[in-house]
Each structure stands twice: as C-alpha cells, then as structure tokens.
Motif scaffolding. Structure first.
Motif, short mmCIF file in Angstrom:
data_model
loop_
_atom_site.label_atom_id
_atom_site.label_comp_id
_atom_site.label_asym_id
_atom_site.label_seq_id
_atom_site.Cartn_x
_atom_site.Cartn_y
_atom_site.Cartn_z
N ALA A 92 51.16 29.93 32.15
CA ALA A 92 50.56 29.14 33.24
C ALA A 92 51.13 29.55 34.59
CB ALA A 92 50.78 27.66 32.99
N LYS A 93 52.44 29.80 34.65
CA LYS A 93 53.05 30.19 35.93
C LYS A 93 52.57 31.58 36.37
CE LYS A 93 57.25 27.36 35.60
NZ LYS A 93 56.87 26.54 36.76
N VAL A 94 52.43 32.50 35.43
CA VAL A 94 51.96 33.84 35.79
C VAL A 94 50.51 33.79 36.25
CG1 VAL A 94 51.56 36.16 34.91
CG2 VAL A 94 53.60 34.92 34.22
N ILE A 95 49.68 33.01 35.58
CA ILE A 95 48.27 32.89 35.98
C ILE A 95 48.15 32.22 37.34
CG2 ILE A 95 46.09 31.74 35.41
CD1 ILE A 95 46.66 32.28 32.49
N HIS A 98 48.90 34.74 39.94
CA HIS A 98 47.77 35.65 40.14
C HIS A 98 46.69 34.98 41.00
CE1 HIS A 98 44.23 38.07 38.29
NE2 HIS A 98 44.65 38.62 39.42
N GLN A 99 46.37 33.72 40.70
CA GLN A 99 45.36 33.01 41.49
C GLN A 99 45.81 32.82 42.93
OE1 GLN A 99 44.75 29.44 39.16
NE2 GLN A 99 43.06 30.35 38.01
N TRP A 100 47.09 32.55 43.13
CA TRP A 100 47.61 32.37 44.50
C TRP A 100 47.49 33.69 45.28
CZ3 TRP A 100 51.82 34.96 46.64
CH2 TRP A 100 52.21 34.51 47.91
N LEU A 101 47.85 34.79 44.65
CA LEU A 101 47.76 36.08 45.33
C LEU A 101 46.31 36.44 45.62
CD1 LEU A 101 49.20 38.64 46.33
CD2 LEU A 101 49.04 39.55 44.00
N TYR A 102 45.42 36.15 44.68
CA TYR A 102 44.00 36.44 44.88
C TYR A 102 43.43 35.58 46.01
CZ TYR A 102 39.04 37.02 43.77
OH TYR A 102 37.68 37.28 43.84
N GLY A 103 43.88 34.31 46.09
CA GLY A 103 43.41 33.44 47.16
C GLY A 103 43.94 33.84 48.52
N CYS A 104 45.15 34.38 48.57
CA CYS A 104 45.71 34.82 49.85
C CYS A 104 44.97 36.02 50.43
CB CYS A 104 47.19 35.17 49.69
SG CYS A 104 48.25 33.74 49.35
N LEU A 105 44.32 36.77 49.58
CA LEU A 105 43.59 37.97 50.03
C LEU A 105 42.12 37.68 50.29
CD1 LEU A 105 45.13 40.53 47.50
CD2 LEU A 105 45.78 40.18 49.89
N LYS A 106 41.78 36.43 50.49
CA LYS A 106 40.39 36.06 50.69
C LYS A 106 39.83 36.71 51.97
CE LYS A 106 37.39 32.01 50.66
NZ LYS A 106 37.32 30.52 50.61
N GLY A 107 38.65 37.29 51.85
CA GLY A 107 38.03 38.00 52.96
C GLY A 107 38.26 39.49 52.95
N GLN A 108 39.24 39.97 52.15
CA GLN A 108 39.53 41.40 52.05
C GLN A 108 39.12 41.85 50.64
OE1 GLN A 108 43.55 42.32 53.31
NE2 GLN A 108 43.57 40.61 54.75
N TRP A 116 42.54 41.78 41.37
CA TRP A 116 41.83 41.25 40.20
C TRP A 116 41.86 42.22 39.02
CZ3 TRP A 116 39.84 36.56 39.18
CH2 TRP A 116 38.97 36.45 38.09
N THR A 117 41.85 43.52 39.26
CA THR A 117 41.75 44.50 38.18
C THR A 117 43.11 45.04 37.73
OG1 THR A 117 41.40 46.21 39.86
CG2 THR A 117 39.44 45.22 38.85
N LEU A 118 43.99 45.35 38.68
CA LEU A 118 45.26 45.97 38.31
C LEU A 118 46.22 44.98 37.66
CD1 LEU A 118 45.94 48.29 41.37
CD2 LEU A 118 44.95 48.87 39.16
N TYR A 119 46.13 43.71 38.02
CA TYR A 119 47.04 42.69 37.46
C TYR A 119 46.88 42.60 35.94
CZ TYR A 119 49.88 38.43 37.92
OH TYR A 119 50.88 37.50 37.85
N PRO A 120 45.67 42.34 35.40
CA PRO A 120 45.55 42.29 33.94
C PRO A 120 45.73 43.65 33.27
CG PRO A 120 43.40 42.07 34.97
CD PRO A 120 44.41 42.00 36.07
N ALA A 121 45.36 44.74 33.97
CA ALA A 121 45.54 46.06 33.37
C ALA A 121 47.02 46.36 33.15
CB ALA A 121 44.91 47.13 34.27
N CYS A 122 47.85 46.03 34.12
CA CYS A 122 49.30 46.26 33.97
C CYS A 122 49.89 45.37 32.88
CB CYS A 122 50.00 46.01 35.30
SG CYS A 122 49.58 47.20 36.59
#
Length: 687
Positions: A92-95, A98-108, A116-122
């Motif tokens: 839950a903490k890792v997910i 990930h959601q926090w980082l994805y939200g911080c990049l909103k608009g880019q 979104w892609t490299l996080y689960p791939a790694c």
C-alpha cells in the motif's frame, strides 16, 4: 680490549621463535584448563538454570492444557497473518508513493508516461531477478506444486526457507506494480503458508524429541487453509478451499485443526488492521450495505443463472487462451531461449507493454486504469446503480465520486467502459500469466467476474428500471463468485465472496451462479486453471491427469504391479527364515500357505523373525514359523483389475505404504507407495 661478541638474531627467526613460544604457552594453558575442569566455562550458571526450569514448567503447563501440535497450529495462523498484514502494508505504501509521484507530474504527459510505465517495469524486473537468484522454484503460483507435494511427491526446494524468503520479497514487488500488471496474492500466499507449515512441522518434531506423531501432509493441508484465511480474513472459505483444491482426498481428522488454525490466522489479520487504525473495529474486508428487507426479486434468480452461464462460457475461452499461451511460451524457440537467459528483462518488457496500454492518455482512459485493484472491487460492489448516479452526479461524496469519474469518463459512458474493460482484460490476464515471477491469479479473476456481473446488473437495472428496483452490486458479487469458481472449478469462491463482503443476503444468488458456471466449465472434462498448469509443467497430479484424459481413470494396476519377491511358507524352517532376512529389506514379509498355492495368509514382522532365529539358536529347537510367530492378517486386498485411481484413493485415505494384490486369494504382487508415484509420473509424461 676484550672482544665483545653480540649475537644478533634475524627478525624472521625471532618472530618464528616467538610464535612457537606463544603456541607452546597456549597449549600448556589449555592443558591446565582441561585438567582443572573438563567442562568448558559458561557464565551465569544459576541464571541459566532458572531460565531452563521456567521453560520446562511453562512447557508442562502448556502440555497439560493441549498437545504441542495445537500450539503449532495457532502459531502457524498467527505467523502467516503477520506476513500477510505487513506485506499488504508495504504494498500500500509503495502504491501510494507511485500515485503521489504520478499526481505531481500532472500536465507533463511525457514524464507521466515514464512514471506510469517504468515504475511497474522495474518492480517486475526486480521481482523476477531477485526470486530467481535466490530460489528459481519461487516463480509462479505454487499451488500446483503444493498439491503434488501433498500427494507424496518429493519436491524439497518448494518448501525451503530460501524459497520462503524469495517468495515474500518477489511477491511484494509484484503486488506493488499495481493494477497495471494486475496480478494477485492468493496462490503464492497459499504456497508461502505451506512453507511456514513445513517449518512448523519440523519445530513440532524437534519439540517431541524427534518423534513425529502427525504426518507432514496434515500440517500442509492446515497451512493451505490458513493461507486463504490470512489473505481475506475468511476462515470458513479457507477450509473449504483446502478441501476442494489442495487435496484429492480429505481426511476428517484434519477438519478441526484446519478450522482452528484458519480462525487464528483470520482473527490475527483483522486485529492487526484494527491496531494499525486502518479500521475502527473488526468487519468484512469489503464492507457492503445491500438492503436486507428485499435484497432481490424472485424473478432475478433467472438473471443470476444467466449470469452464471455467461461466466462459464467466458471462463472456457479464458482457460483455453491461458493454456495456449503457456504452451506457446514453452515451445516457441525464440521466446524459450530468451526466457532461459533473460527472465528479468522479459518481465520488464511485458510489464512495460501492459503499462503502455493502460496509460490514461491511451487505452487506460476507457478501462478505469487509475484505480487500484482494491478500488476496482469496491467500486464494482457498490450498491448504488450507476444509472441513478448518472442522473445526479454532482453531489457524490468521496470516494464514490472518484470511482464514478473513473468508470464514466467525459467522452464516454459506463457501459462502454465496462464493456471495453471486459474485452481487453482477458488478453491482459493471459499475457500476465506468462511472467516468470511470484504472482497469484485468483484476485484478478475475481475482479474480472465482478466486472461481468456489474455489466449484467447495470443492463438489467436499465431495462427493468420502471418495474423492478435492481441492485447491480449484488450481480457483481455473484459474478465474482461465479467466474472465479468456474476458473478453479470449486464452490469455495461463493462462500469467500460472502465472507469478504459480509453480505449473507446474496448467498443463494451467488451459489446459483457459481453452480451454473461450474457446470459449464466442467463440461467435457475440461481442466481447471490449476490443473492446466499441472499438465503443462507435467506435475504428477492424478486428478489433473484424469480430467485431461478420462481414459486414465480405467487403467488397471496389473500392468504396473511388481512381483512379491521372496515369501515365507507357514511351516518355514530356520534356513528359509535366515535366507529371507538376508535378502529382504522390508519390515513386513508376506506369508503364504505354500510356494505352490501362494494363498496369502498375512504378514510377519522382521523383528519377530529375528527373535525366532535367536530362540532356535539358543535352545537348539527347530520350530516351524507358524508355531513361533504371530501371522498378522492383511487388512486390504486389491485385485489386478483394480484401477490406478482406486488404488491411489485407498493409499491416500488409509496412509498404507504397501498394498498386496491377490487373485482368488493367491498372491499376485505388491503395490508400494513408491511404485504408485512412478505410475503417476509416467502418466504425466504421456499426457
């Protein structure tokens, strides 16, 4: 002047002499210590004695209340629940990160795409690389291998502590990849629980001083029930799962230990959620609030049966595609070579492709890809009709507003989103099943069934909105039970759905849908999900082999039975007994009427024969075997026409190590448990 002679020693020589002198002094000191006191010196002698006495008193008090095996069952449930809880907490903490980082990049969009892609791939690459470097046996579900072990197959690597460690870390990374890869926890956690059960069995044996009272299989069956109970806090469905999936023949003596250990695991798992302030009190994992006064109309029973029929047909398509994909990956030369050397890279590539498809600004916009697996199931089980929400969606509270926006995007509607989710999820599940990492497949299948049920429920609510008040969440619950039950060909998912939601009002619809879907999935002896993996991996699991090839059920044992070897006559003398003892290593030797008739009378223990020889040598008597030894009658007789399935059932239920095959009372041969294993392994190779 007097000559002064100075003896100058070389540095090397002085060092060597000093070293020799030190060794001599050390040896002398050690000899003095040994001569003065033969026992090595240990500190705090009185404290250690007091602690030892306290431990012995505690052990006596515990044994007076219950035997040590029951404490091992309780400890098994609590340890498994602790692992499950902290694994969920870490995931839950890792997910969330990930959601926090994805939200911080909103608009880019480019940075969001990379996030979104490299996080689960790694994470998938880390899971595969770590698990295979520690223990290659940790990949996959583990349930088919655990079933083969319960049937007596020797697979020590699958129950080792290194496999346990690799499974925990690898599965944590797999689950942390989120709904992009869409893999679950149940299968590997059942395997993980059996590994803990094997460790507890060794602990129980050591506590008893090396004397094993219960079999290893009993502890593993109990551990399988604990694995499901510790995942969802559902002890009853965990016991039913161990009966239906893990063992081909269930012993009634395992019933109470399974319930006790599963209850300990479920209670510990739910209490940890309360202590961590995740929940205020102990309640269902996915709490629902369906109306209890009129949960469903009588007419809806036919709709639930239709839902089961739909789930059964989709299940057949999914299982066929799943088996085809596994065979293709195994037989294709290019992919098999690549997997043999670059498993981590293969997982990273597949996870990256799945993440590209689920990215919000691509197809993920139409499949609610931004919701986690827990959020997906919670939104699908919601009692409120989406048709009603669409008429007034402005005042929705959180998190219902978030769920509604995910399933009803601005340029679409919820029917299109649900339909596209159902169509594309089958292919994504099949591709994800080829990943060589620790992963489960029950929870993704459960959520997929909930989506099918929600689609049928929303369609029924839209059609009959003027006449009936339909709850689409009840259809999602029944669909989840029906589809997962059809995939595994069991009925325990119906009970699991009720325990997870606490919704007993929909027990009958869930059971009806599950029964209908099972009937469709079992038609023409189609193998289940776990049976298909056993067949592809050529695991020696007889029920799976019979489902794939029903003709094997009628194979007779006369073509596999080995000769009885040396036998004793009832009036055997000293010379014959001596020869049998020299040539035979069995503990029990068959006794026949005569070598001409070979009528089986029973067996004689090897110790009795040794006593018989000793008495004859000491007293000079020459008694016959029947006069000096007690011939024990054989309890179980098989005929040469007995099928392999019947013989396997007898050995599994009775625990016999050797069965005598007779024909009209005459000894035909012997079937050992080791020989039965070889027979099943040969059948697995042929299929």
């Amino acid at each position: 002047m007097d000559q002064i002679c100075v003896d100058v020693k070389r540095p090397d020589q002085s060092k060597d002499q000093c070293t020799d002198q030190d060794k001599t002094d050390a040896d002398n000191a050690e000899e003095k210590l040994i001569s003065s006191n033969k026992q090595p010196w240990k500190p705090w002698k009185h404290s250690r004695l007091r602690i030892r006495d306290c431990v012995l008193c505690m052990k006596k008090a515990m044994v007076s209340l219950a035997s040590m095996e029951w404490y091992c069952y309780a400890l098994l449930g609590m340890l498994t629940a602790l692992i499950s809880f902290f694994m969920d907490l870490t995931v839950a903490k890792v997910i969330n990160a990930h959601q926090w980082l994805y939200g911080c990049l909103k608009g880019q969009h480019l940075l969001q795409f990379l996030c979104w892609t490299l996080y689960p791939a790694c994470l998938c690459a880390l899971s595969t690389g770590f698990s295979h470097s520690i223990c290659p046996s940790s990949a996959g579900s583990g349930v088919p291998e655990a079933r083969a072990i319960l049937l007596g197959m020797d697979m020590p690597d699958y129950l080792s502590l290194s496999n346990l460690f690799a499974k925990v870390v690898g599965m944590t990374c797999t689950l942390a990849s989120g709904s992009t890869v869409f893999l679950g926890k149940v299968g590997p956690f059942v395997h993980l629980s059996t590994m803990v059960g094997a460790f507890m069995n060794r602990l129980h044996v050591s506590c008893r001083g090396g004397k094993q009272r219960t079999s290893k299989g009993e502890m593993l069956v109990v551990a399988a029930a604990v694995g499901v109970a510790s995942c969802f806090g559902a002890p009853i469905s965990g016991v039913l799962f161990s009966i239906e999936v893990m063992g081909s023949h269930y012993s009634v003596s395992n019933y109470c230990p399974c319930f006790f250990a599963a209850a300990c695991g479920a209670i510990t798992f739910r209490l940890l959620s309360v202590f961590s302030r995740d929940q205020e009190t102990i309640q269902a994992l996915f709490k629902t609030s369906y109306p209890a006064e009129l949960p469903f109309q009588p007419f809806e029973i036919f709709l639930f049966a239709l839902l089961g029929l739909i789930c059964g047909f989709i299940c057949c398509i999914y299982l066929y595609c799943h088996r085809w994909a596994l065979r293709f990956v195994k037989t294709n030369k290019l992919i098999s070579r690549f997997l043999a050397t670059e498993k981590a890279l293969y997982s990273a590539i597949v996870a990256f492709l799945l993440a590209c498809f689920t990215f919000y600004h691509s197809a993920g916009h139409f499949i609610a890809a931004e919701l986690t697996m827990k959020q997906l199931l919670s939104s699908l089980l919601d009692a409120t009709s989406w048709h009603t929400i669409s008429q007034n969606a402005t005042g929705l509270p959180e998190p219902q507003n978030t769920f509604w926006k995910a399933w009803n995007p601005p340029d679409g509607n919820y029917f299109k989103t649900l339909g596209f989710f159902i169509l594309t999820k089958v292919g994504r599940l099949v591709v994800a099943c080829t990943l060589p990492l620790p992963a489960g497949y029950f929870m993704p299948v459960f959520i997929y069934g909930a989506a099918v049920g929600r689609f049928v429920g929303e369609g029924s609510a839209y059609i009959f909105s003027a006449k009936l008040l339909i709850n689409p969440g009840g259809y999602a619950l029944a669909g989840a039970a029906a589809f997962s039950g059809a995939v595994t060909q069991t009925l325990s998912p119906a009970l699991l759905a009720i325990e997870m939601t606490g919704q007993c009002t929909h027990a009958v619809p869930a059971l009806v849908a599950t029964l209908v879907s099972n009937a469709v999935a079992r038609a023409k002896h189609r193998p289940s999900f776990y049976d298909g993996i056993s067949l592809i991996k050529k695991l020696p699991h007889l029920p799976s082999l019979i489902r794939a090839c029903p003709k094997l059920a009628s194979v007779q044992i006369k073509q596999f039975v080995i000769p009885a070897g040396e036998v004793l006559e009832r009036d055997e003398g000293l010379t014959g007994v001596q020869k049998i003892l020299n040539d035979n290593t069995e503990e029990e030797i068959p006794v026949v009427n005569s070598h001409d008739s070979l009528t089986l009378l029973g067996t004689v223990n090897k110790s009795q024969l040794q006593d018989f020889l000793q008495e004859n040598k000491n007293e000079g008597l020459y008694k016959q075997l029947e006069e000096a030894c007690a011939i024990k009658p054989v309890r179980l007789h098989l005929t040469p026409e007995t099928t392999v399935k019947q013989a396997h059932c007898i050995m599994s239920v009775t625990g016999e190590q050797r069965l005598f095959v007779t024909e009209i009372g005459r000894l035909y041969g012997v079937l050992t448990r080791k020989e039965m294993k070889k027979i099943i392994e040969e059948m697995a190779k042929e299929v």
